[in-house]
Motif scaffolding. Structure first.
Motif, mmCIF file in Angstrom:
data_model
loop_
_atom_site.group_PDB
_atom_site.id
_atom_site.type_symbol
_atom_site.label_atom_id
_atom_site.label_comp_id
_atom_site.label_asym_id
_atom_site.label_seq_id
_atom_site.Cartn_x
_atom_site.Cartn_y
_atom_site.Cartn_z
ATOM 1 N N ALA A 139 -72.511 -63.266 23.353
ATOM 2 C CA ALA A 139 -71.557 -64.356 23.586
ATOM 3 C C ALA A 139 -70.149 -63.777 23.739
ATOM 4 N N GLY A 140 -69.407 -64.310 24.711
ATOM 5 C CA GLY A 140 -68.049 -63.835 24.959
ATOM 6 C C GLY A 140 -67.963 -62.757 26.027
ATOM 7 N N TYR A 141 -69.137 -62.366 26.561
ATOM 8 C CA TYR A 141 -69.193 -61.332 27.596
ATOM 9 C C TYR A 141 -70.005 -61.864 28.770
ATOM 10 N N LYS A 142 -69.609 -61.483 29.989
ATOM 11 C CA LYS A 142 -70.342 -61.982 31.149
ATOM 12 C C LYS A 142 -71.316 -60.975 31.742
ATOM 13 N N SER A 143 -71.213 -59.700 31.353
ATOM 14 C CA SER A 143 -72.184 -58.724 31.853
ATOM 15 C C SER A 143 -72.298 -57.556 30.888
ATOM 16 N N LEU A 144 -73.420 -56.859 31.003
ATOM 17 C CA LEU A 144 -73.708 -55.686 30.188
ATOM 18 C C LEU A 144 -74.430 -54.687 31.070
ATOM 19 N N SER A 145 -73.977 -53.446 31.054
ATOM 20 C CA SER A 145 -74.620 -52.366 31.819
ATOM 21 C C SER A 145 -74.862 -51.190 30.891
ATOM 22 N N ILE A 146 -76.040 -50.584 30.985
ATOM 23 C CA ILE A 146 -76.375 -49.394 30.197
ATOM 24 C C ILE A 146 -76.534 -48.223 31.165
ATOM 25 N N PHE A 147 -75.867 -47.111 30.842
ATOM 26 C CA PHE A 147 -75.901 -45.940 31.721
ATOM 27 C C PHE A 147 -76.499 -44.692 31.073
ATOM 28 N N ARG A 148 -76.399 -44.539 29.778
ATOM 29 C CA ARG A 148 -76.891 -43.333 29.102
ATOM 30 C C ARG A 148 -77.673 -43.710 27.859
ATOM 31 N N LEU A 149 -78.634 -42.830 27.513
ATOM 32 C CA LEU A 149 -79.554 -43.073 26.410
ATOM 33 C C LEU A 149 -79.785 -41.758 25.684
ATOM 34 N N ASN A 150 -79.647 -41.746 24.355
ATOM 35 C CA ASN A 150 -79.915 -40.514 23.621
ATOM 36 C C ASN A 150 -81.351 -40.498 23.095
ATOM 37 N N ASN A 151 -81.726 -39.420 22.416
ATOM 38 C CA ASN A 151 -83.101 -39.283 21.936
ATOM 39 C C ASN A 151 -83.419 -40.160 20.733
ATOM 40 N N GLN A 152 -82.406 -40.812 20.141
ATOM 41 C CA GLN A 152 -82.633 -41.759 19.054
ATOM 42 C C GLN A 152 -82.785 -43.193 19.584
ATOM 43 N N GLY A 153 -82.675 -43.375 20.900
ATOM 44 C CA GLY A 153 -82.807 -44.695 21.492
ATOM 45 C C GLY A 153 -81.509 -45.486 21.526
ATOM 46 N N GLU A 154 -80.399 -44.843 21.155
ATOM 47 C CA GLU A 154 -79.101 -45.498 21.255
ATOM 48 C C GLU A 154 -78.597 -45.352 22.687
ATOM 49 N N ALA A 155 -77.925 -46.394 23.158
ATOM 50 C CA ALA A 155 -77.474 -46.399 24.550
ATOM 51 C C ALA A 155 -75.967 -46.614 24.623
ATOM 52 N N ALA A 156 -75.379 -46.096 25.689
ATOM 53 C CA ALA A 156 -73.950 -46.298 25.964
ATOM 54 C C ALA A 156 -73.812 -46.957 27.321
ATOM 55 N N GLY A 157 -72.778 -47.768 27.457
ATOM 56 C CA GLY A 157 -72.553 -48.446 28.718
ATOM 57 C C GLY A 157 -71.264 -49.235 28.694
ATOM 58 N N THR A 158 -71.279 -50.349 29.407
ATOM 59 C CA THR A 158 -70.084 -51.180 29.554
ATOM 60 C C THR A 158 -70.424 -52.650 29.349
ATOM 61 N N LEU A 159 -69.591 -53.317 28.578
ATOM 62 C CA LEU A 159 -69.606 -54.771 28.470
ATOM 63 C C LEU A 159 -68.428 -55.288 29.281
#
Length: 188
Positions: A139-159
């Protein structure tokens, strides 16, 4: 062209003939080996330490080069179609377990599609069948993009906030968090 190297010493690169190729050393980190060239019109995204290659050639899903065994240049190409309800999809990263991170545009009747992230997890590590987890914007965001993923399953991207401001995110433990635009003294 751009390339990638894994911890075995396999090198993924653009071939001289166009398309992509993977060079696999005869021994780990060796200087002699074999090159396998893939077809034209493929866009490789990532190479993991098992030797799986993530690539796309359309926006209707993604493909994995699935080696016959770890770190060999022979294997099969597996098509993984986008989940139902998606208009487009793009995969960006693969970790050493074979989890894939990316984004898809979810169909919204009567409105533009809404960008969501996704993580595809194989049923068994480095497998070729698995399941998608949708990562919608909170809520409060109109989009989410994931670009990178580590071996622990955590992801980085942009809201992207409803105001249109893009901000960095981390996805961990099943939740997307906006990262501060500057770190407080002493870090997190």
């Amino acid at each position: 062209g751009r390339g990638s190297i894994n911890n075995y010493g396999q090198v993924l690169h653009t071939s001289q003939l166009g398309g992509m190729a993977i060079w696999t050393p005869a021994t780990p980190h060796g200087t002699t080996g074999e090159t396998i060239t893939f077809g034209l019109f493929v866009n490789f995204k990532a190479l993991n330490d098992y030797g799986q290659i993530l690539f796309t050639d359309t926006h209707t899903g993604f493909r994995l080069f699935q080696p016959a065994q770890a770190n060999v240049g022979t294997g099969t190409i597996v098509d993984l179609p986008m989940p139902p309800g998606s208009e487009t999809m793009d995969a960006w990263d693969i970790n050493d377990r074979g989890d894939v991170a990316g984004g898809r545009c979810v169909i919204v009747p009567g409105a533009p599609c809404q960008p969501h992230g996704f993580i595809w997890r194989p049923t068994v590590p480095n497998g070729s069948t698995g399941a998608f987890t949708d990562v919608p914007p909170p809520a409060g965001y109109k989009s989410l993009s994931i670009f990178r993923l580590n071996n622990q399953g955590e992801a980085a991207g942009t809201l992207t906030r409803d105001s249109g401001l893009p901000v960095p995110l981390v996805y961990t433990g099943g939740t997307a968090y906006e990262l501060p635009l500057s770190l407080p003294p002493g870090g997190f």
